[in-house]
Design an enzyme around this catalytic site. Structure first.
Site, PDB file in Angstrom:
ATOM      1  N   LYS A  63       3.221  -4.914  17.284  1.00 34.23           N
ATOM      2  CA  LYS A  63       4.631  -4.927  16.996  1.00 34.23           C
ATOM      3  C   LYS A  63       4.906  -4.699  15.522  1.00 34.23           C
ATOM      4  O   LYS A  63       6.019  -4.361  15.131  1.00 34.23           O
ATOM      5  CB  LYS A  63       5.222  -6.299  17.378  1.00 34.23           C
ATOM      6  CG  LYS A  63       5.019  -6.700  18.800  1.00 34.23           C
ATOM      7  CD  LYS A  63       5.780  -8.013  19.086  1.00 34.23           C
ATOM      8  CE  LYS A  63       5.496  -8.550  20.448  1.00 34.23           C
ATOM      9  NZ  LYS A  63       4.081  -8.974  20.642  1.00 34.23           N
ATOM     10  N   GLY A  64       3.914  -4.924  14.668  1.00 34.28           N
ATOM     11  CA  GLY A  64       4.146  -4.985  13.231  1.00 34.28           C
ATOM     12  C   GLY A  64       4.837  -3.777  12.623  1.00 34.28           C
ATOM     13  O   GLY A  64       5.574  -3.910  11.647  1.00 34.28           O
TER      14      GLY A  64
ATOM     15  N   LYS B 143      -4.169  -3.370   1.858  1.00 30.52           N
ATOM     16  CA  LYS B 143      -4.924  -4.412   1.143  1.00 30.52           C
ATOM     17  C   LYS B 143      -6.309  -3.842   0.889  1.00 30.52           C
ATOM     18  O   LYS B 143      -7.281  -4.171   1.570  1.00 30.52           O
ATOM     19  CB  LYS B 143      -5.061  -5.655   2.031  1.00 30.52           C
ATOM     20  CG  LYS B 143      -3.900  -6.598   1.998  1.00 30.52           C
ATOM     21  CD  LYS B 143      -4.326  -7.901   2.663  1.00 30.52           C
ATOM     22  CE  LYS B 143      -3.159  -8.615   3.265  1.00 30.52           C
ATOM     23  NZ  LYS B 143      -3.585  -9.771   4.087  1.00 30.52           N
TER      24      LYS B 143
ATOM     25  N   ARG C 292       9.076 -11.938  11.366  1.00 35.04           N
ATOM     26  CA  ARG C 292       9.202 -10.481  11.435  1.00 35.04           C
ATOM     27  C   ARG C 292      10.601 -10.014  11.023  1.00 35.04           C
ATOM     28  O   ARG C 292      10.778  -8.879  10.603  1.00 35.04           O
ATOM     29  CB  ARG C 292       8.951  -9.989  12.870  1.00 35.04           C
ATOM     30  CG  ARG C 292       7.521 -10.194  13.366  1.00 35.04           C
ATOM     31  CD  ARG C 292       7.328  -9.418  14.671  1.00 35.04           C
ATOM     32  NE  ARG C 292       6.158  -9.833  15.420  1.00 35.04           N
ATOM     33  CZ  ARG C 292       4.927  -9.365  15.227  1.00 35.04           C
ATOM     34  NH1 ARG C 292       4.694  -8.485  14.276  1.00 35.04           N
ATOM     35  NH2 ARG C 292       3.919  -9.784  15.962  1.00 35.04           N
TER      36      ARG C 292
ATOM     37  N   GLU D  86       1.321   2.436  10.850  1.00 36.44           N
ATOM     38  CA  GLU D  86       0.821   1.060  10.840  1.00 36.44           C
ATOM     39  C   GLU D  86       1.550   0.243   9.781  1.00 36.44           C
ATOM     40  O   GLU D  86       1.934   0.772   8.742  1.00 36.44           O
ATOM     41  CB  GLU D  86      -0.677   1.072  10.476  1.00 36.44           C
ATOM     42  CG  GLU D  86      -1.614   1.098  11.661  1.00 36.44           C
ATOM     43  CD  GLU D  86      -1.949  -0.287  12.200  1.00 36.44           C
ATOM     44  OE1 GLU D  86      -1.070  -1.168  12.194  1.00 36.44           O
ATOM     45  OE2 GLU D  86      -3.100  -0.476  12.615  1.00 36.44           O
ATOM     46  N   ASP D  87       1.701  -1.044  10.035  1.00 42.18           N
ATOM     47  CA  ASP D  87       2.299  -1.917   9.028  1.00 42.18           C
ATOM     48  C   ASP D  87       1.350  -2.140   7.853  1.00 42.18           C
ATOM     49  O   ASP D  87       1.741  -2.020   6.700  1.00 42.18           O
ATOM     50  CB  ASP D  87       2.726  -3.255   9.654  1.00 42.18           C
ATOM     51  CG  ASP D  87       1.611  -3.959  10.433  1.00 42.18           C
ATOM     52  OD1 ASP D  87       0.499  -3.387  10.586  1.00 42.18           O
ATOM     53  OD2 ASP D  87       1.841  -5.093  10.909  1.00 42.18           O
TER      54      ASP D  87
ATOM     55  N   ASP E 225      -5.911  -3.548   6.545  1.00 45.12           N
ATOM     56  CA  ASP E 225      -6.571  -4.711   5.948  1.00 45.12           C
ATOM     57  C   ASP E 225      -8.081  -4.458   5.947  1.00 45.12           C
ATOM     58  O   ASP E 225      -8.586  -3.747   5.081  1.00 45.12           O
ATOM     59  CB  ASP E 225      -6.146  -5.948   6.752  1.00 45.12           C
ATOM     60  CG  ASP E 225      -6.631  -7.262   6.170  1.00 45.12           C
ATOM     61  OD1 ASP E 225      -6.946  -7.304   4.978  1.00 45.12           O
ATOM     62  OD2 ASP E 225      -6.686  -8.258   6.918  1.00 45.12           O
TER      63      ASP E 225
ATOM     64  N   PHE F 217      -1.577 -13.055   1.982  1.00 43.36           N
ATOM     65  CA  PHE F 217      -1.015 -12.881   3.315  1.00 43.36           C
ATOM     66  C   PHE F 217       0.490 -12.667   3.195  1.00 43.36           C
ATOM     67  O   PHE F 217       1.180 -13.418   2.521  1.00 43.36           O
ATOM     68  CB  PHE F 217      -1.316 -14.079   4.218  1.00 43.36           C
ATOM     69  CG  PHE F 217      -1.116 -13.742   5.669  1.00 43.36           C
ATOM     70  CD1 PHE F 217      -2.087 -13.046   6.370  1.00 43.36           C
ATOM     71  CD2 PHE F 217       0.067 -14.070   6.318  1.00 43.36           C
ATOM     72  CE1 PHE F 217      -1.898 -12.685   7.698  1.00 43.36           C
ATOM     73  CE2 PHE F 217       0.274 -13.720   7.649  1.00 43.36           C
ATOM     74  CZ  PHE F 217      -0.720 -13.028   8.339  1.00 43.36           C
ATOM     75  N   VAL F 218       0.956 -11.600   3.836  1.00 44.19           N
ATOM     76  CA  VAL F 218       2.371 -11.254   3.713  1.00 44.19           C
ATOM     77  C   VAL F 218       3.084 -11.287   5.062  1.00 44.19           C
ATOM     78  O   VAL F 218       2.470 -11.035   6.108  1.00 44.19           O
ATOM     79  CB  VAL F 218       2.557  -9.861   3.058  1.00 44.19           C
ATOM     80  CG1 VAL F 218       2.171  -9.906   1.586  1.00 44.19           C
ATOM     81  CG2 VAL F 218       1.758  -8.783   3.782  1.00 44.19           C
TER      82      VAL F 218
HETATM   83  P1  IMP Z   1      -7.288  -4.827  10.109  1.00 42.42           P
HETATM   84  O1  IMP Z   1      -7.784  -4.540  11.487  1.00 42.42           O
HETATM   85  O2  IMP Z   1      -8.083  -5.926   9.458  1.00 42.42           O
HETATM   86  O3  IMP Z   1      -7.133  -3.625   9.230  1.00 42.42           O
HETATM   87  O4  IMP Z   1      -5.898  -5.540  10.267  1.00 42.42           O
HETATM   88  C1  IMP Z   1      -4.762  -4.901  10.562  1.00 42.42           C
HETATM   89  C2  IMP Z   1      -3.836  -5.853  11.276  1.00 42.42           C
HETATM   90  O5  IMP Z   1      -3.998  -7.220  10.842  1.00 42.42           O
HETATM   91  C3  IMP Z   1      -2.426  -5.478  10.928  1.00 42.42           C
HETATM   92  O6  IMP Z   1      -1.899  -4.499  11.802  1.00 42.42           O
HETATM   93  C4  IMP Z   1      -1.716  -6.812  11.018  1.00 42.42           C
HETATM   94  O7  IMP Z   1      -1.285  -7.057  12.341  1.00 42.42           O
HETATM   95  C5  IMP Z   1      -2.750  -7.843  10.643  1.00 42.42           C
HETATM   96  N1  IMP Z   1      -2.621  -8.260   9.224  1.00 42.42           N
HETATM   97  C6  IMP Z   1      -3.505  -8.064   8.229  1.00 42.42           C
HETATM   98  N2  IMP Z   1      -3.078  -8.585   7.073  1.00 42.42           N
HETATM   99  C7  IMP Z   1      -1.867  -9.134   7.351  1.00 42.42           C
HETATM  100  C8  IMP Z   1      -0.889  -9.825   6.542  1.00 42.42           C
HETATM  101  O8  IMP Z   1      -1.030 -10.068   5.325  1.00 42.42           O
HETATM  102  N3  IMP Z   1       0.228 -10.247   7.194  1.00 42.42           N
HETATM  103  C9  IMP Z   1       0.458 -10.014   8.517  1.00 42.42           C
HETATM  104  N4  IMP Z   1      -0.421  -9.366   9.302  1.00 42.42           N
HETATM  105  C10 IMP Z   1      -1.579  -8.929   8.724  1.00 42.42           C
HETATM  106 MG    MG Z   2      -0.032  -9.102  13.457  1.00 39.71          MG
END
Ligand code: IMP
Ligand code: MG
Length: 179
Positions: free
Chosen positions: A46-47, A134, A168, A102-103, A106, A155-156
């Site tokens: 949903k992000g 990030k 959200r 993508e939001d 990470d 964390f945001v």
């Molecule tokens: P990745 O798989 O580690 O790259 O993470 C991506 C997903 O982790 C994002 O689509 C978010 O849903 C979640 N995520 C990572 N960091 C944050 C944050 O700081 N706030 C909220 N969601 C996050």
């Molecule tokens: Mg999430």
């Protein structure tokens, strides 16, 4: 009078005006790069829904949209990297210029999984637009083709991003200090 939503007293990392200005720049880049084509924007729920809604309204060429929903296992503020698609695409991406929206990028695990799954469906091209990056947290080497903001390892929440499905609806992006 506008009532501030719950959590709006959290420190602001990026305010709504700054986000909007940057999205205008990203949309201009996208409109230029895909000139003469009709990119298919795939929002990751949903992000990314708030970002997607603002981004498409700044894109000045034809585009189509679809969404997929994923669930990543992991609790609290870290993702485990185990990802499952819980709502698939509605239309085929074969031969399409797919731009995943993508939001936040990470560790890179989520997009690493998505690009494998989507890539197997034969798109003409596959790119990624991430509002936030990030960078310092990356575990899998994944880079976004369009990045809104590189942010530190905090964390945001807000602007579509959640903690435990909440926050959200905040218009700005806030830092959620560790409890
Ligand atoms: P990745 O798989 O580690 O790259 O993470 C991506 C997903 O982790 C994002 O689509 C978010 O849903 C979640 N995520 C990572 N960091 C944050 C944050 O700081 N706030 C909220 N969601 C996050
Ligand atoms: Mg999430």
């Amino acid at each position: 009078m506008k009532v501030p939503p719950l959590g709006s007293d959290l420190p602001v990392l990026l305010n709504a005006a700054r986000i909007e200005a940057r999205i205008g720049e990203l949309a201009a880049d996208i409109s230029r790069d895909y000139q003469g084509r009709t990119p298919h924007l795939v929002g990751v729920l949903k992000g990314a829904w708030v970002f997607m809604a603002d981004l498409v309204r700044h894109v000045s060429i034809h585009c189509t949209v679809d969404f997929l929903s994923i669930q990543s296992y992991g609790s609290g503020t870290t993702s485990s990297g185990e990802v499952k698609i819980t709502k698939d695409l509605d239309v085929s991406i074969q031969g399409r210029d797919v731009l995943v929206v993508e939001d936040i990028l990470d560790t890179g695990r989520t997009y690493n999984y998505l690009r494998e799954v989507l890539g197997a469906h034969g798109p003409a091209s596959l790119k990624l637009a991430a509002l936030l990056d990030k960078h310092s947290r990356r575990i899998i080497p994944v880079t976004a083709d369009y990045v809104g903001f590189v942010i530190p390892d905090v964390f945001v929440v807000g602007y579509g991003l959640d903690f435990d499905q909440k926050y959200r609806n905040l218009a700005d992006i806030h830092h959620l200090p560790s409890p």
